[in-house]
Design an enzyme around this catalytic site. Sequence first.
Site, PDB file in Angstrom:
ATOM      1  N   SER A 387      70.646 114.747  -8.659  1.00 30.61           N
ATOM      2  CA  SER A 387      71.440 113.693  -9.290  1.00 30.61           C
ATOM      3  C   SER A 387      72.733 114.320  -9.810  1.00 30.61           C
ATOM      4  CB  SER A 387      70.667 113.085 -10.458  1.00 30.61           C
ATOM      5  OG  SER A 387      69.403 112.637 -10.016  1.00 30.61           O
ATOM      6  N   CYS A 559      65.424 108.294 -15.637  1.00 30.46           N
ATOM      7  CA  CYS A 559      65.601 109.373 -14.678  1.00 30.46           C
ATOM      8  C   CYS A 559      64.713 110.557 -15.040  1.00 30.46           C
ATOM      9  CB  CYS A 559      67.066 109.823 -14.640  1.00 30.46           C
ATOM     10  SG  CYS A 559      67.354 111.154 -13.464  1.00 30.46           S
ATOM     11  N   ASP A 604      65.716 106.647 -11.185  1.00 31.98           N
ATOM     12  CA  ASP A 604      66.100 107.747 -10.301  1.00 31.98           C
ATOM     13  C   ASP A 604      65.062 108.822 -10.623  1.00 31.98           C
ATOM     14  OD1 ASP A 604      67.212 109.872  -8.987  1.00 31.98           O
ATOM     15  OD2 ASP A 604      69.086 109.904 -10.108  1.00 31.98           O
ATOM     16  N   TRP A 606      61.654 111.547  -9.485  1.00 29.41           N
ATOM     17  CA  TRP A 606      61.127 112.431  -8.448  1.00 29.41           C
ATOM     18  C   TRP A 606      59.756 112.923  -8.897  1.00 29.41           C
ATOM     19  CZ3 TRP A 606      65.747 113.388 -11.106  1.00 29.41           C
ATOM     20  CH2 TRP A 606      65.664 114.312 -12.156  1.00 29.41           C
TER      21      TRP A 606
END
Length: 607
Positions: A387, A559, A604, A606
């Site tokens: 990012s 995020c 966002d 992961w």
Amino acid sequence: ALKTGRTRNVIVFYGSQTGTAEEFANRLVKDAQRYGIKGMVADPEEYDMVLSSFILEIDSSLAVFCMATYGEGEPTDNAQDFYDWMQMTDDSLEGVHFAVFGLGNKTYDHYNAMGTYTDKRLAELGATRIFDLGLGDDDGNLEEDFISWKGQFWPAVCEFFGVQATQEECSIRQFELVVHSDVNMNEVYTGELGRLLSFQDQKPPFDAKNPFLAPVAINRKLNKGGSRHLMHLELDISGSKIRYDAGDHVAVYPMNDVPLVNRLGERLGVDLDTVITLKNLDEEANKKHPFPCPTTYRAALTHYLDITSPLHTNVLFDLSQYASDPEEKEILRKMACSSSEGKALYHSWVVESERNILAVLEDLPSLRPPIDHLCELLPRLQARYYSIASSAKVHPSSIHICVVVLEYTTKTGRVFKGVATNWLKDKVVTDGSPRPTVPMYVRKSQFRLPFRASTPVIMIGPGTGIAPFMGFIQERAWQKEQGKETGEAILYFGCRHRNEDFIYQEELEEFEKAGVLTQLHVAFSRDQEHKVYVQHLLKQSKDHLWKLIHSSNAHIYVCGDARNMARDVHAAFHEIAEEVGGLTHTQAVDYFQRLMTKGRYSQDVWS
């Protein structure tokens, strides 16, 4: 003319972002050969989605789709046109036979959205499903899900084509080795992804096949203490014509560790500087080489091949023939078969022990594979996405990233080092020497600040999850300077200890002082007896948050880690809606689902 029997053709399309779906597609084509069925792999991007006519032409054949889901239930970049075509088309796919395997991850909200949609949509368009949709979960064991699915898929395919469901238990080579003795080194690939010499002679536009070599302007350690290494890098993109928005991702192409490559060369007993080409044995195949050729073994193992991930079962099976010790051969064969005993052995010996190719070669000393076959079998080394931690309004000619170096000891006592983060860590900027470079390009994302500067934003980003918010906050500061009325901006950050890893502390406190950040909440998880995380702090300001969300059209951004943090934050918002808004649990889930659909709850994340 009457069709007599079916032409035994399987065409496998893939939607792949990180290479796994493409690898699975290749494995299915190789399996097909074992059953005497001709197979080919196809990237939907290369068919410009005159796909319907293409598929209809192969109507006596079988179309298989290995489709990964990326981001928030989106198609992968290479399947975007195909997805658009499926949504728009009213072509009849009658006469087309198909099967779908989806690749997803259960920690994400839109689990396997792309595989599920493809399976449903093709059937709606009149195509015939010859085998049930397979769903692989990367949070569990994707490899095992795939093997279980294809174990039942092939008998169905054999029945469809009317062939015997017995496969030849031999390993089939897809590529043949050509060794070049006298070759002009200007014609040899040394890491380029598309055009030869593209790193010496850079030409825009820059993208996945033509990355820009961005000089590293700054590489500094962010944390003041603790055992980890968090770093802030600034990549100089001046002169590249690359544009980005806060919230986008930067993709970087890393290199494998040089000592690791050398150890592999020594163990395999080869001269790594031999110049070679691996040439597809199938003249008609659209994939002529497994990676750019001609090249050297050294370049292939350094730039093109993944040598650090745990080996997949198909690689173990194909390597087994090169073990001279019968016990070692048996171990490799057993792990590659679909019995529960084999799966359990694979899971403990490879997955949980994280054995990569070098570890397997070290622990099975009789295993002596030819290096060219090994290069054919290993998956491609993939780009890594980060990012972006800056705003182009403030930093038009540089891209900032914030990364934590990955290094730990595995169950076998070996030290695992993350490929990209350790490679980036070594990109040290020193006065007087040329700046190190990073091959990169920008990938657009859906993670965007609201159109209006006056819309309130609630940002939740513990650890390196703060990255995109550094860009968002810089942009809000810029909007404020432009004289725009800016809405509330609240940041929830989390780290272990205030005096160790409170990264960007000075900058954040400045932004708060300037009124750009209206509230800064930080959870220090280990500074007290009980752990405190961002979701606990959300609950502490539940009244104000609910007012912003329910009455002021606030946008929420999350995020960082998908497995725990994003889930816990989501649950905390449900509780806030129930406790303050008086919603039932079902209504609360529904409420935030609608916010997601409207683009007011963005993630966002992961895993």
